[in-house]
Design an enzyme around this catalytic site. Structure first.
Site, PDB file in Angstrom:
ATOM      1  N   TYR A 100     -15.023  -3.380   0.765  1.00  0.00           N
ATOM      2  CA  TYR A 100     -13.647  -3.893   0.785  1.00  0.00           C
ATOM      3  C   TYR A 100     -13.198  -4.148   2.216  1.00  0.00           C
ATOM      4  O   TYR A 100     -12.721  -5.249   2.554  1.00  0.00           O
ATOM      5  CB  TYR A 100     -12.716  -2.879   0.101  1.00  0.00           C
ATOM      6  CG  TYR A 100     -11.241  -3.137   0.327  1.00  0.00           C
ATOM      7  CD1 TYR A 100     -10.564  -4.119  -0.378  1.00  0.00           C
ATOM      8  CD2 TYR A 100     -10.512  -2.367   1.252  1.00  0.00           C
ATOM      9  CE1 TYR A 100      -9.196  -4.356  -0.170  1.00  0.00           C
ATOM     10  CE2 TYR A 100      -9.156  -2.593   1.457  1.00  0.00           C
ATOM     11  CZ  TYR A 100      -8.506  -3.585   0.751  1.00  0.00           C
ATOM     12  OH  TYR A 100      -7.164  -3.810   0.974  1.00  0.00           O
ATOM     13  N   GLU A 121      -7.516  -0.152   6.409  1.00  0.00           N
ATOM     14  CA  GLU A 121      -8.928   0.182   6.147  1.00  0.00           C
ATOM     15  C   GLU A 121      -9.856  -0.464   7.180  1.00  0.00           C
ATOM     16  O   GLU A 121     -10.988  -0.028   7.352  1.00  0.00           O
ATOM     17  CB  GLU A 121      -9.325  -0.286   4.742  1.00  0.00           C
ATOM     18  CG  GLU A 121      -8.914   0.648   3.633  1.00  0.00           C
ATOM     19  CD  GLU A 121      -9.710   1.950   3.601  1.00  0.00           C
ATOM     20  OE1 GLU A 121     -10.942   1.900   3.638  1.00  0.00           O
ATOM     21  OE2 GLU A 121      -9.090   3.017   3.555  1.00  0.00           O
ATOM     22  N   THR A 158      -5.392  -4.904   6.376  1.00  0.00           N
ATOM     23  CA  THR A 158      -5.295  -3.509   5.942  1.00  0.00           C
ATOM     24  C   THR A 158      -5.719  -2.513   7.008  1.00  0.00           C
ATOM     25  O   THR A 158      -6.601  -2.796   7.813  1.00  0.00           O
ATOM     26  CB  THR A 158      -6.172  -3.306   4.691  1.00  0.00           C
ATOM     27  OG1 THR A 158      -6.358  -1.898   4.478  1.00  0.00           O
ATOM     28  CG2 THR A 158      -7.544  -3.934   4.833  1.00  0.00           C
ATOM     29  N   LYS A 211     -12.332  -7.627   4.184  1.00  0.00           N
ATOM     30  CA  LYS A 211     -11.013  -7.835   4.792  1.00  0.00           C
ATOM     31  C   LYS A 211     -11.120  -8.088   6.301  1.00  0.00           C
ATOM     32  O   LYS A 211     -10.243  -8.722   6.895  1.00  0.00           O
ATOM     33  CB  LYS A 211     -10.114  -6.619   4.526  1.00  0.00           C
ATOM     34  CG  LYS A 211      -9.600  -6.536   3.094  1.00  0.00           C
ATOM     35  CD  LYS A 211      -8.421  -7.495   2.848  1.00  0.00           C
ATOM     36  CE  LYS A 211      -7.763  -7.278   1.514  1.00  0.00           C
ATOM     37  NZ  LYS A 211      -6.586  -8.133   1.302  1.00  0.00           N
TER      38      LYS A 211
HETATM   39  P1  NAP Z   1      -2.864  -4.912  -6.368  1.00  0.00           P
HETATM   40  O1  NAP Z   1      -1.709  -4.246  -7.033  1.00  0.00           O
HETATM   41  O2  NAP Z   1      -4.254  -4.479  -6.700  1.00  0.00           O
HETATM   42  O3  NAP Z   1      -2.721  -6.491  -6.650  1.00  0.00           O
HETATM   43  C1  NAP Z   1      -3.776  -7.357  -6.387  1.00  0.00           C
HETATM   44  C2  NAP Z   1      -3.426  -8.708  -6.958  1.00  0.00           C
HETATM   45  O4  NAP Z   1      -4.535  -9.602  -6.727  1.00  0.00           O
HETATM   46  C3  NAP Z   1      -3.200  -8.717  -8.484  1.00  0.00           C
HETATM   47  O5  NAP Z   1      -2.181  -9.644  -8.770  1.00  0.00           O
HETATM   48  C4  NAP Z   1      -4.517  -9.230  -9.019  1.00  0.00           C
HETATM   49  O6  NAP Z   1      -4.424  -9.853 -10.282  1.00  0.00           O
HETATM   50  C5  NAP Z   1      -4.850 -10.250  -7.958  1.00  0.00           C
HETATM   51  N1  NAP Z   1      -6.257 -10.643  -7.944  1.00  0.00           N
HETATM   52  C6  NAP Z   1      -7.351  -9.845  -7.910  1.00  0.00           C
HETATM   53  N2  NAP Z   1      -8.463 -10.581  -7.909  1.00  0.00           N
HETATM   54  C7  NAP Z   1      -8.077 -11.883  -7.966  1.00  0.00           C
HETATM   55  C8  NAP Z   1      -8.749 -13.117  -8.005  1.00  0.00           C
HETATM   56  N3  NAP Z   1     -10.089 -13.184  -8.028  1.00  0.00           N
HETATM   57  N4  NAP Z   1      -8.023 -14.253  -8.036  1.00  0.00           N
HETATM   58  C9  NAP Z   1      -6.665 -14.211  -8.065  1.00  0.00           C
HETATM   59  N5  NAP Z   1      -5.965 -13.070  -8.031  1.00  0.00           N
HETATM   60  C10 NAP Z   1      -6.669 -11.918  -7.977  1.00  0.00           C
HETATM   61  O7  NAP Z   1      -2.728  -4.800  -4.783  1.00  0.00           O
HETATM   62  P2  NAP Z   1      -1.417  -4.526  -3.880  1.00  0.00           P
HETATM   63  O8  NAP Z   1      -1.335  -3.065  -3.636  1.00  0.00           O
HETATM   64  O9  NAP Z   1      -0.290  -5.271  -4.428  1.00  0.00           O
HETATM   65  O10 NAP Z   1      -1.896  -5.154  -2.501  1.00  0.00           O
HETATM   66  C11 NAP Z   1      -1.625  -6.517  -2.169  1.00  0.00           C
HETATM   67  C12 NAP Z   1      -2.559  -6.952  -1.047  1.00  0.00           C
HETATM   68  O11 NAP Z   1      -2.357  -6.125   0.098  1.00  0.00           O
HETATM   69  C13 NAP Z   1      -4.037  -6.844  -1.375  1.00  0.00           C
HETATM   70  O12 NAP Z   1      -4.692  -7.900  -0.726  1.00  0.00           O
HETATM   71  C14 NAP Z   1      -4.458  -5.512  -0.751  1.00  0.00           C
HETATM   72  O13 NAP Z   1      -5.829  -5.546  -0.437  1.00  0.00           O
HETATM   73  C15 NAP Z   1      -3.579  -5.501   0.480  1.00  0.00           C
HETATM   74  N6  NAP Z   1      -3.191  -4.189   1.007  1.00  0.00           N
HETATM   75  C16 NAP Z   1      -2.580  -3.295   0.165  1.00  0.00           C
HETATM   76  C17 NAP Z   1      -2.162  -2.077   0.689  1.00  0.00           C
HETATM   77  C18 NAP Z   1      -1.472  -1.052  -0.177  1.00  0.00           C
HETATM   78  O14 NAP Z   1      -1.405   0.121   0.239  1.00  0.00           O
HETATM   79  N7  NAP Z   1      -0.915  -1.432  -1.321  1.00  0.00           N
HETATM   80  C19 NAP Z   1      -2.366  -1.782   2.045  1.00  0.00           C
HETATM   81  C20 NAP Z   1      -2.979  -2.736   2.843  1.00  0.00           C
HETATM   82  C21 NAP Z   1      -3.375  -3.946   2.326  1.00  0.00           C
HETATM   83  P3  NAP Z   1      -4.379  -8.979 -11.654  1.00  0.00           P
HETATM   84  O15 NAP Z   1      -2.951  -8.482 -11.761  1.00  0.00           O
HETATM   85  O16 NAP Z   1      -4.759  -9.967 -12.684  1.00  0.00           O
HETATM   86  O17 NAP Z   1      -5.351  -7.854 -11.473  1.00  0.00           O
HETATM   87  O1  G4F Z   2      -5.220   5.664  -3.202  1.00  0.00           O
HETATM   88  P1  G4F Z   2      -6.540   5.279  -2.682  1.00  0.00           P
HETATM   89  O2  G4F Z   2      -7.532   4.742  -3.651  1.00  0.00           O
HETATM   90  O3  G4F Z   2      -6.258   4.261  -1.500  1.00  0.00           O
HETATM   91  P2  G4F Z   2      -7.127   3.780  -0.237  1.00  0.00           P
HETATM   92  O4  G4F Z   2      -8.576   3.955  -0.456  1.00  0.00           O
HETATM   93  O5  G4F Z   2      -6.532   4.431   0.973  1.00  0.00           O
HETATM   94  O6  G4F Z   2      -6.835   2.207  -0.239  1.00  0.00           O
HETATM   95  C1  G4F Z   2      -5.504   1.704  -0.394  1.00  0.00           C
HETATM   96  O7  G4F Z   2      -4.907   1.585   0.873  1.00  0.00           O
HETATM   97  C2  G4F Z   2      -5.537   0.630   1.747  1.00  0.00           C
HETATM   98  C3  G4F Z   2      -4.747   0.638   3.059  1.00  0.00           C
HETATM   99  O8  G4F Z   2      -5.214   1.667   3.893  1.00  0.00           O
HETATM  100  C4  G4F Z   2      -5.504  -0.732   1.103  1.00  0.00           C
HETATM  101  F1  G4F Z   2      -6.072  -1.651   1.921  1.00  0.00           F
HETATM  102  C5  G4F Z   2      -6.244  -0.687  -0.230  1.00  0.00           C
HETATM  103  O9  G4F Z   2      -6.131  -1.962  -0.866  1.00  0.00           O
HETATM  104  C6  G4F Z   2      -5.602   0.368  -1.121  1.00  0.00           C
HETATM  105  O10 G4F Z   2      -4.294  -0.062  -1.442  1.00  0.00           O
HETATM  106  O11 G4F Z   2      -7.211   6.538  -1.962  1.00  0.00           O
HETATM  107  C7  G4F Z   2      -6.539   7.257  -0.952  1.00  0.00           C
HETATM  108  C8  G4F Z   2      -7.359   8.514  -0.623  1.00  0.00           C
HETATM  109  C9  G4F Z   2      -8.838   8.237  -0.354  1.00  0.00           C
HETATM  110  O12 G4F Z   2      -9.231   8.971   0.762  1.00  0.00           O
HETATM  111  C10 G4F Z   2      -9.555   8.768  -1.585  1.00  0.00           C
HETATM  112  O13 G4F Z   2     -10.874   9.249  -1.348  1.00  0.00           O
HETATM  113  O14 G4F Z   2      -7.327   9.385  -1.764  1.00  0.00           O
HETATM  114  C11 G4F Z   2      -8.620   9.900  -1.973  1.00  0.00           C
HETATM  115  N1  G4F Z   2      -8.734  10.318  -3.377  1.00  0.00           N
HETATM  116  C12 G4F Z   2      -8.936  11.597  -3.804  1.00  0.00           C
HETATM  117  N2  G4F Z   2      -9.023  11.630  -5.135  1.00  0.00           N
HETATM  118  C13 G4F Z   2      -8.684   9.524  -4.458  1.00  0.00           C
HETATM  119  C14 G4F Z   2      -8.868  10.350  -5.567  1.00  0.00           C
HETATM  120  N3  G4F Z   2      -8.485   8.191  -4.570  1.00  0.00           N
HETATM  121  C15 G4F Z   2      -8.452   7.664  -5.826  1.00  0.00           C
HETATM  122  N4  G4F Z   2      -8.220   6.338  -5.966  1.00  0.00           N
HETATM  123  N5  G4F Z   2      -8.641   8.440  -6.950  1.00  0.00           N
HETATM  124  C16 G4F Z   2      -8.859   9.790  -6.882  1.00  0.00           C
HETATM  125  O15 G4F Z   2      -9.028  10.468  -7.883  1.00  0.00           O
END
Ligand code: NAP
Ligand code: G4F
Length: 349
Positions: free
Chosen positions: A155, A133, A131, A159
């Site tokens: 987190y 992050e 990520t 990671k």
């Molecule tokens: P997500 O929607 O939160 O999905 C996470 C998945 O992990 C869900 O299927 C969840 O199951 C499962 N999970 C959580 N804890 C678990 C455990 N203890 N054992 C088995 N499964 C578990 O996340 P996503 O956005 O699809 O992201 C996928 C991956 O990419 C994650 O590793 C995230 O950290 C990483 N990532 C995401 C982004 C982004 O912007 N989306 C960016 C960079 C990296 P449930 O459905 O049961 O909750």
């Molecule tokens: O949508 P967010 O919670 O995503 P964040 O923290 O960037 O993390 C996501 O992206 C990462 C990749 O860079 C992944 F690794 C991670 O698993 C996840 O998918 O927040 C985005 C921004 C933050 O700066 C937060 O402080 O939005 C700001 N924010 C402002 N108001 C909020 C809110 N975030 C959330 N969740 N909820 C609010 O009400």
């Protein structure tokens, strides 16, 4: 011969999209799902049903990233060609509340998978969901594969371990194990606790008259928001490489939370004007004066990452990957989907 993939986190946003993508390519797909007291397979139920009768290629297995023997047994039974480790406690803010659990799933989970590969002598290619992050507030934007890491949350710290242990196992044991360093990617399947989906869902409710105000935290954070469908294709391309590696996948453009809000409201013809500062800042309808956005300090994080914007030159060069869906199209798609869900009276996910 058809390939077999094992996807952890297959019930999440990326897992569901990747499952559909790989099934479309003719793969057998085995997904890990967690036991839950309420349904958690909504994002993949249609895939399960679609492949049931003649062409059964989608399988779900109970398991958990904290359960090493479960992972070992499943990998031994499935013997996949490719493993996509997408499972994670993926919410940055929540990780400050559950740091030990987050480390167990997000750091130790990948180690358990790598050890299972080593013990079973499985010749499978592994993708680790790393990520942006990891960069924290470490330095200049855009961030690339050579930018130093400086994680700012439990987190990101978990990671970071996962990133390095993936690289260590690649070097030590010759595993085809790669990191995708993905910047934020979204879609209508995004969980509602992430800011983009929270915004589009609340703006849709305001449109339908079932809510009138959106409560947010830091409006000034900047993120490189791409579309999850583009991210999925990048993941697959990483795994298809002859040699494993680490790749940034990003759009190269960043926007503030504030501008995401303005764009989302523009889809329901509400122009927003901002007044006040800090906790007292408000977003008003420019014509009626009605307050539609307020700040709630509960959404501030103990430590914030201010600006993420990625440089995906290496992925462009080596994978032939570039994002196809623009930011404006992403917001339009999410708004349309949430407005339509409101019309059907549907909610999550
Ligand atoms: P997500 O929607 O939160 O999905 C996470 C998945 O992990 C869900 O299927 C969840 O199951 C499962 N999970 C959580 N804890 C678990 C455990 N203890 N054992 C088995 N499964 C578990 O996340 P996503 O956005 O699809 O992201 C996928 C991956 O990419 C994650 O590793 C995230 O950290 C990483 N990532 C995401 C982004 C982004 O912007 N989306 C960016 C960079 C990296 P449930 O459905 O049961 O909750
Ligand atoms: O949508 P967010 O919670 O995503 P964040 O923290 O960037 O993390 C996501 O992206 C990462 C990749 O860079 C992944 F690794 C991670 O698993 C996840 O998918 O927040 C985005 C921004 C933050 O700066 C937060 O402080 O939005 C700001 N924010 C402002 N108001 C909020 C809110 N975030 C959330 N969740 N909820 C609010 O009400």
């Amino acid at each position: 011969m058809k390939k077999t993939a094992f996807i952890t986190g297959c019930t999440g946003q990326d897992g569901a999209l990747l499952s559909a993508y790989l099934l479309g390519k003719g793969y057998y797909v085995h997904g890990l799902k967690r036991r839950s007291s309420s349904p958690n397979t909504e994002r993949v139920d249609h895939l399960y049903q679609a492949t049931q009768v003649k062409d059964r290629r989608f399988f779900l297995h109970y398991g958990d990233m904290t359960d090493a023997t479960n992972l070992l047994r499943l990998l031994n039974e499935v013997r996949p060609d490719e493993i996509y480790n997408l499972a994670a406690q993926s919410h940055v803010h929540v990780s400050f509340e559950t740091p030990e659990y987050t480390a167990n799933v997000d750091a130790m989970g990948p180690l358990r998978l790598l050890e299972a590969l080593r013990i079973l002598k499985l010749d499978a290619k592994l993708y680790q969901a790393s990520t942006s992050e990891l960069y924290g507030n470490s330095g200049p934007c855009p961030q690339s594969e050579t930018t130093p890491f400086a994680p700012c949350s439990p987190y990101a710290t978990a990671k970071l371990y996962a990133y390095w242990i993936t690289l260590n196992y690649r070097q030590a044991y010759g595993l085809h194990a790669s990191n995708g360093i993905l910047f934020n990617h979204e879609s209508p399947l995004r969980a509602q606790t992430f800011v983009t989906r929270k915004i589009t869902q609340e703006v849709a409710k305001i449109y339908h008259g079932t809510s009138d105000c959106l409560y947010l935290g830091n409006l000034n954070a900047k993120r490189d928001w791409g579309h999850a469908q583009d991210a999925i294709e990048g993941m697959w391309r990483i795994v298809q490489q002859a040699q494993p590696g680490d790749y940034v996948l990003a759009t190269g453009q960043s926007h503030t939370v504030r501008s995401f809000v303005e764009l989302a409201f523009s889809h329901i013809d509400i122009p927003i004007i901002w007044e006040g500062e800090g906790l007292h800042e408000l977003g008003r309808h420019a014509h009626t004066g009605k307050v539609h956005i307020r700040i709630d300090p509960r959404y501030f994080r103990p430590n914030e990452v201010h600006h993420l914007c990625g440089d995906a030159s290496k992925a462009r060069r080596e994978l032939g990957w570039s994002p196809r869906i623009r930011f404006e199209e992403l917001v339009a798609e999410m708004m349309k989907a949430d407005i339509e869900k409101g019309l059907r009276g549907a909610c999550a996910p």
